[in-house]
Design a protein around this motif. Sequence first.
Motif, PDB file in Angstrom:
ATOM      1  N   ALA A  14       0.838  -1.199   0.000  1.00  0.00           N
ATOM      2  CA  ALA A  14       0.000   0.000   0.000  1.00  0.00           C
ATOM      3  C   ALA A  14       0.869   1.245   0.000  1.00  0.00           C
ATOM      4  N   GLY A  15       0.467   2.218  -0.804  1.00  0.00           N
ATOM      5  CA  GLY A  15       1.238   3.434  -0.946  1.00  0.00           C
ATOM      6  C   GLY A  15       2.205   3.401  -2.115  1.00  0.00           C
ATOM      7  N   GLY A  16       2.414   2.226  -2.673  1.00  0.00           N
ATOM      8  CA  GLY A  16       3.329   2.072  -3.788  1.00  0.00           C
ATOM      9  C   GLY A  16       2.704   2.413  -5.122  1.00  0.00           C
ATOM     10  N   SER A  17       3.466   2.159  -6.184  1.00  0.00           N
ATOM     11  CA  SER A  17       3.027   2.510  -7.534  1.00  0.00           C
ATOM     12  C   SER A  17       3.259   1.349  -8.498  1.00  0.00           C
ATOM     13  N   LEU A  18       2.430   1.321  -9.538  1.00  0.00           N
ATOM     14  CA  LEU A  18       2.607   0.381 -10.635  1.00  0.00           C
ATOM     15  C   LEU A  18       2.251   1.086 -11.942  1.00  0.00           C
ATOM     16  N   ARG A  19       2.818   0.607 -13.014  1.00  0.00           N
ATOM     17  CA  ARG A  19       2.505   1.132 -14.338  1.00  0.00           C
ATOM     18  C   ARG A  19       2.046  -0.018 -15.221  1.00  0.00           C
ATOM     19  N   LEU A  20       0.785   0.040 -15.631  1.00  0.00           N
ATOM     20  CA  LEU A  20       0.238  -0.960 -16.534  1.00  0.00           C
ATOM     21  C   LEU A  20       0.324  -0.449 -17.964  1.00  0.00           C
ATOM     22  N   SER A  21       0.460  -1.379 -18.880  1.00  0.00           N
ATOM     23  CA  SER A  21       0.510  -1.013 -20.284  1.00  0.00           C
ATOM     24  C   SER A  21      -0.469  -1.864 -21.080  1.00  0.00           C
ATOM     25  N   CYS A  22      -1.171  -1.242 -22.009  1.00  0.00           N
ATOM     26  CA  CYS A  22      -2.078  -1.939 -22.910  1.00  0.00           C
ATOM     27  C   CYS A  22      -1.564  -1.710 -24.323  1.00  0.00           C
ATOM     28  N   LYS A  23      -0.999  -2.759 -24.909  1.00  0.00           N
ATOM     29  CA  LYS A  23      -0.517  -2.659 -26.282  1.00  0.00           C
ATOM     30  C   LYS A  23      -1.676  -2.957 -27.205  1.00  0.00           C
ATOM     31  N   ALA A  24      -2.084  -1.946 -27.964  1.00  0.00           N
ATOM     32  CA  ALA A  24      -3.235  -2.103 -28.849  1.00  0.00           C
ATOM     33  C   ALA A  24      -2.783  -2.212 -30.300  1.00  0.00           C
ATOM     34  N   SER A  25      -3.561  -2.888 -31.099  1.00  0.00           N
ATOM     35  CA  SER A  25      -3.304  -2.886 -32.542  1.00  0.00           C
ATOM     36  C   SER A  25      -3.557  -1.473 -33.056  1.00  0.00           C
ATOM     37  N   ASN A  80      -1.211   3.539 -21.389  1.00  0.00           N
ATOM     38  CA  ASN A  80      -0.605   3.230 -20.096  1.00  0.00           C
ATOM     39  C   ASN A  80      -1.469   3.730 -18.944  1.00  0.00           C
ATOM     40  N   LEU A  81      -1.378   3.030 -17.839  1.00  0.00           N
ATOM     41  CA  LEU A  81      -2.089   3.442 -16.632  1.00  0.00           C
ATOM     42  C   LEU A  81      -1.086   3.479 -15.491  1.00  0.00           C
ATOM     43  N   VAL A  82      -0.726   4.676 -15.067  1.00  0.00           N
ATOM     44  CA  VAL A  82       0.176   4.854 -13.937  1.00  0.00           C
ATOM     45  C   VAL A  82      -0.667   4.961 -12.679  1.00  0.00           C
ATOM     46  N   MET A  83      -0.383   4.072 -11.743  1.00  0.00           N
ATOM     47  CA  MET A  83      -1.189   4.002 -10.523  1.00  0.00           C
ATOM     48  C   MET A  83      -0.306   4.346  -9.328  1.00  0.00           C
ATOM     49  N   ASN A  84      -0.608   5.428  -8.680  1.00  0.00           N
ATOM     50  CA  ASN A  84       0.139   5.875  -7.507  1.00  0.00           C
ATOM     51  C   ASN A  84      -0.703   5.744  -6.241  1.00  0.00           C
ATOM     52  N   ASP A  85      -0.011   5.751  -5.109  1.00  0.00           N
ATOM     53  CA  ASP A  85      -0.689   5.672  -3.805  1.00  0.00           C
ATOM     54  C   ASP A  85      -1.696   4.525  -3.794  1.00  0.00           C
ATOM     55  N   LEU A  86      -1.240   3.373  -4.182  1.00  0.00           N
ATOM     56  CA  LEU A  86      -2.135   2.218  -4.298  1.00  0.00           C
ATOM     57  C   LEU A  86      -2.673   1.785  -2.946  1.00  0.00           C
ATOM     58  N   LYS A  87      -3.902   1.290  -2.973  1.00  0.00           N
ATOM     59  CA  LYS A  87      -4.582   0.831  -1.775  1.00  0.00           C
ATOM     60  C   LYS A  87      -4.980  -0.629  -1.961  1.00  0.00           C
ATOM     61  N   PRO A  88      -5.174  -1.357  -0.874  1.00  0.00           N
ATOM     62  CA  PRO A  88      -5.580  -2.770  -1.016  1.00  0.00           C
ATOM     63  C   PRO A  88      -6.834  -2.940  -1.866  1.00  0.00           C
ATOM     64  N   GLU A  89      -7.736  -1.979  -1.803  1.00  0.00           N
ATOM     65  CA  GLU A  89      -8.967  -2.082  -2.595  1.00  0.00           C
ATOM     66  C   GLU A  89      -8.735  -1.856  -4.086  1.00  0.00           C
TER      67      GLU A  89
END
Length: 125
Positions: A14-25, A80-89
């Motif tokens: 919790a409180g960390g960050s992740l970066r998701l990526s969606c590679k689209a055609s 891309n989806l940058v997610m900061n201050d992540l929470k368990p939910e």
Amino acid sequence: QAQLVESGGGSVQAGGSLRLSCKASKDLATSNYIAWFRQVPGKAREAVACKAPSGRVTYYADPVKGRFTMSQDKDNYSLNLVMNDLKPEDSGMYYCAARVNLDLMWYDEAGYDYWGQGTQVTVSS
């Protein structure tokens, strides 16, 4: 061939960050609304964010406003989806989806024609 491939999921505290990526055609990335949804077992799929094909408008669900940012890398057709201050939910399977127009509200999953396989995000407390 229309295609969406997600990557970048993982486990974080919790409180960390992740970066998701969606590679689209190319055809999906340049002419469709692209959105991120998430789902936990036993619950309905929940809209997270959506970017218009123009790139000028992005919608966010209230629970993620101010923490998540969706952006587009036009060079390689990635959303891309940058997610900061992540929470368990925020934990869940995150899916990328595409639709041609907004005849339904952006957060209505029924309006999306193409879906990726998903990438898992786990946030521990």
